[in-house]
Design an enzyme around this catalytic site. Structure first.
Site, mmCIF file in Angstrom:
data_model
loop_
_atom_site.group_PDB
_atom_site.id
_atom_site.type_symbol
_atom_site.label_atom_id
_atom_site.label_comp_id
_atom_site.label_asym_id
_atom_site.label_seq_id
_atom_site.Cartn_x
_atom_site.Cartn_y
_atom_site.Cartn_z
ATOM 1 N N LYS A 55 0.815 -1.222 0.000
ATOM 2 C CA LYS A 55 -0.115 -0.048 0.054
ATOM 3 C C LYS A 55 0.912 1.284 0.176
ATOM 4 O O LYS A 55 0.746 2.334 -0.610
ATOM 5 C CB LYS A 55 -0.962 0.126 1.267
ATOM 6 N N ASN A 56 1.996 1.288 0.764
ATOM 7 C CA ASN A 56 2.724 2.557 0.954
ATOM 8 C C ASN A 56 3.841 2.654 -0.146
ATOM 9 O O ASN A 56 4.278 3.619 -0.161
ATOM 10 C CB ASN A 56 3.489 2.300 2.428
ATOM 11 N N ARG B 191 -4.473 10.504 4.985
ATOM 12 C CA ARG B 191 -3.448 11.524 4.936
ATOM 13 C C ARG B 191 -2.377 11.464 3.932
ATOM 14 O O ARG B 191 -1.965 12.428 3.322
ATOM 15 C CB ARG B 191 -2.619 11.186 6.203
ATOM 16 N N CYS C 141 -4.689 12.537 13.496
ATOM 17 C CA CYS C 141 -4.748 11.333 13.113
ATOM 18 C C CYS C 141 -4.709 10.507 14.424
ATOM 19 O O CYS C 141 -3.848 10.938 15.392
ATOM 20 C CB CYS C 141 -3.559 11.022 12.223
ATOM 21 N N ARG D 277 1.122 14.303 13.293
ATOM 22 C CA ARG D 277 1.597 14.231 11.951
ATOM 23 C C ARG D 277 1.506 15.288 10.809
ATOM 24 O O ARG D 277 0.583 15.304 10.051
ATOM 25 C CB ARG D 277 0.614 13.028 11.292
ATOM 26 N N ASP E 130 5.353 0.363 12.011
ATOM 27 C CA ASP E 130 4.103 -0.115 11.474
ATOM 28 C C ASP E 130 4.002 -1.564 11.980
ATOM 29 O O ASP E 130 3.031 -2.449 11.633
ATOM 30 C CB ASP E 130 4.145 -0.209 9.871
ATOM 31 N N ILE F 29 8.612 6.706 16.838
ATOM 32 C CA ILE F 29 8.350 7.671 15.615
ATOM 33 C C ILE F 29 7.025 8.484 15.641
ATOM 34 O O ILE F 29 6.928 9.672 15.688
ATOM 35 C CB ILE F 29 7.866 6.788 14.339
ATOM 36 N N ARG G 41 -8.549 -0.713 4.960
ATOM 37 C CA ARG G 41 -7.580 0.263 4.355
ATOM 38 C C ARG G 41 -6.469 -0.261 3.976
ATOM 39 O O ARG G 41 -5.772 0.450 2.903
ATOM 40 C CB ARG G 41 -7.431 1.520 5.476
#
Ligand code: EPZ
Length: 426
Positions: A22-23, A96, A120, A125, A308, A330, A400
């Site tokens: 996805k990213n 986002r 978020c 962010r 993640d 993070i 998502r």
């Protein structure tokens, strides 16, 4: 809203396939804005954020075809005319990563209007580093009723040192620099595989980028980019989630179609816990080696331990003897899963950016609430070993970023089903 019902207790056995990342897909789709030619992207995951990105681009005037049936993981995008270069709030508020169109829009059209992303669940962010970088490249950016208005005759090259390592910040400025007048030098860049994947696509479109994947990137701007065909990387976070699913259930799982080179930090931590891993070129076999021993983690930018994967590792730590500390460096608010795991019988305390997990605690079923993408995955992992039937609410968070999550898990023995209207497939 859809829910998952999970009955715990089954070890996961067999082969589970990893989808595209996805990213990587999101910035690569945004890159289509940089040319009027057709872009063909393969291995695109069928997840809700991709559908959102399609709507975002289509609303600007792009022709976007998300393939279906045999071509269901191929997407073709053509931004011949961007009649309305606006990223609308209705769309941006749901994702986002929509801010990734800011750089390409201003670089291609000289004008961009992008809704500012709101708050978020996992942290503030801000996108101040995106804005600061584009201003250094000659854009004039003003704020207008919740929107960023960016204008320029043509961007120019710049020397930018990122104050903080930012993945989409690096990607946004990288895309902008490809059409800028002159050379750009970026330092303290994100080194995530998704940045390298995007740079590979941009170079295939005729860009002149060197150093992607390192902390220093050089871009020689060109006047025009052309179409290209590109295969998206496998999703390293989905692969990592399945590795932990195999370990936590005491299963024997072959995680296929992944890139182990993108999972170094996670593999090292799982092996330190005593998880048995056989690493191949594009697959990893995971077997839990009996009782695991505790190993603490601290999230870092790539190649460090990915934020993640933090929530999923926290779920595993509840099933490990001893005390595990989990430090989140993070994002400032990424422990939403902890209270839900404690409702299932875990023993986790949070102090500032560190969670302390005291294990091993047998988990029991409960009704739990998903809050963000990765927190949701950790709750499914916990439910796979909990005693009884766990009901997970708001699984739209999972949809998502995980393609057919429950089907993939069911195919390797998980007792999981979706309740409510199925995730609509066109
Ligand atoms: C990307 O988000 C990923 N999203 C995130 O994955 C991932 O968690 C994150 O990188 C870190 O690896 C996508 O790629 C679409 P950052 P991004 O900018 O780029 C601060 C998932 O689960 N910052 O690298 O938004 C920021 O607040 C998602 O798939 C600024 O202060 O993250 C954070 O503390 C969640 N100003 C840190 O930097 C800026 O302008 C790193 O954020 C930009 C970032």
């Amino acid at each position: 809203m859809d829910k998952f019902v999970v009955r715990g207790g089954n070890p996961l056995l067999g082969t589970i396939k990893v989808s595209g990342a996805k990213n990587s897909a999101l910035p690569c789709m945004a890159a289509a804005i940089l040319t009027g030619d057709e872009l063909i992207l393969e291995n695109i995951p069928q997840v809700r954020d991709i559908e959102t990105e399609r709507r975002l681009l289509a609303a600007m005037g792009a022709e976007v075809d998300l393939g279906y049936g045999r071509a269901q993981h191929r997407t073709s995008i053509r931004c011949a005319v961007l009649s309305d270069p606006v990223a609308k709030y209705e769309i941006v508020k749901t994702m986002r990563a929509s801010s990734l169109v800011l750089g390409p829009l201003i670089a291609r059209t000289g004008i961009a209007r992008v809704a500012m992303p709101g708050g978020c669940a996992i942290g503030g962010r801000p996108i101040d580093l995106h804005i600061k970088g584009l201003e250094a490249m000659g854009a004039t950016i003003t704020q207008d009723h919740g929107y960023l208005e960016a204008r320029t005759n043509r961007l120019h090259g710049a020397h930018i040192v990122f104050d903080k390592i930012t993945v989409t910040g690096t990607e946004d400025l990288l895309m902008a620099a490809t059409l800028a007048d002159g050379d750009s030098l970026f330092e303290n860049c994100a080194r995530e595989p998704e940045v390298s994947d995007l740079a590979a696509l941009l170079n295939a479109m005729g860009a002149k980028i060197k150093g992607a994947g390192t902390s220093t990137i050089n871009v020689h701007g060109v006047a025009k980019l052309h179409g290209a065909r590109h295969r998206i990387n496998p999703d390293r976070i989905e692969a990592g989630t399945f590795l932990i699913a195999g370990a936590i259930t005491g299963g024997d799982l072959n995680v296929d179609c992944c890139n182990p080179a993108h999972l170094g930090a996670l593999i090292a931590k799982l092996e330190a816990c005593g998880v048995r891993l056989n690493v191949g070129n594009d697959h990893i076999r995971v077997r839990s080696g009996g009782s695991l021993k505790s190993t603490s983690i601290s999230t870092e930018e790539f190649p460090g331990f990915p934020t993640d994967m933090q929530a999923q590792f926290t779920a595993l730590a509840t099933q490990i003897e001893g005390t595990t500390t989990v430090t989140e460096n993070i994002f400032e608010n990424r422990f939403m899963h902890v209270q839900e795991l404690n409702r299932m019988g875990a023993n986790i305390t949070v102090e500032g950016r560190t969670a302390t997990v005291r294990g091993r605690t047998p988990l029991e079923s409960a009704a739990v609430m998903c809050s963000d993408l990765r927190a949701s995955a950790s709750l499914v992992l916990a439910a796979l070993v909990a005693d009884g039937e766990t009901i997970l609410d708001r699984v739209y968070h999972l949809d998502r970023g995980y393609e057919h999550f429950e089907e993939k898990l069911r195919n390797v023995g998980a007792q999981i089903r979706r309740m409510g209207d199925v995730f609509s497939k066109k």
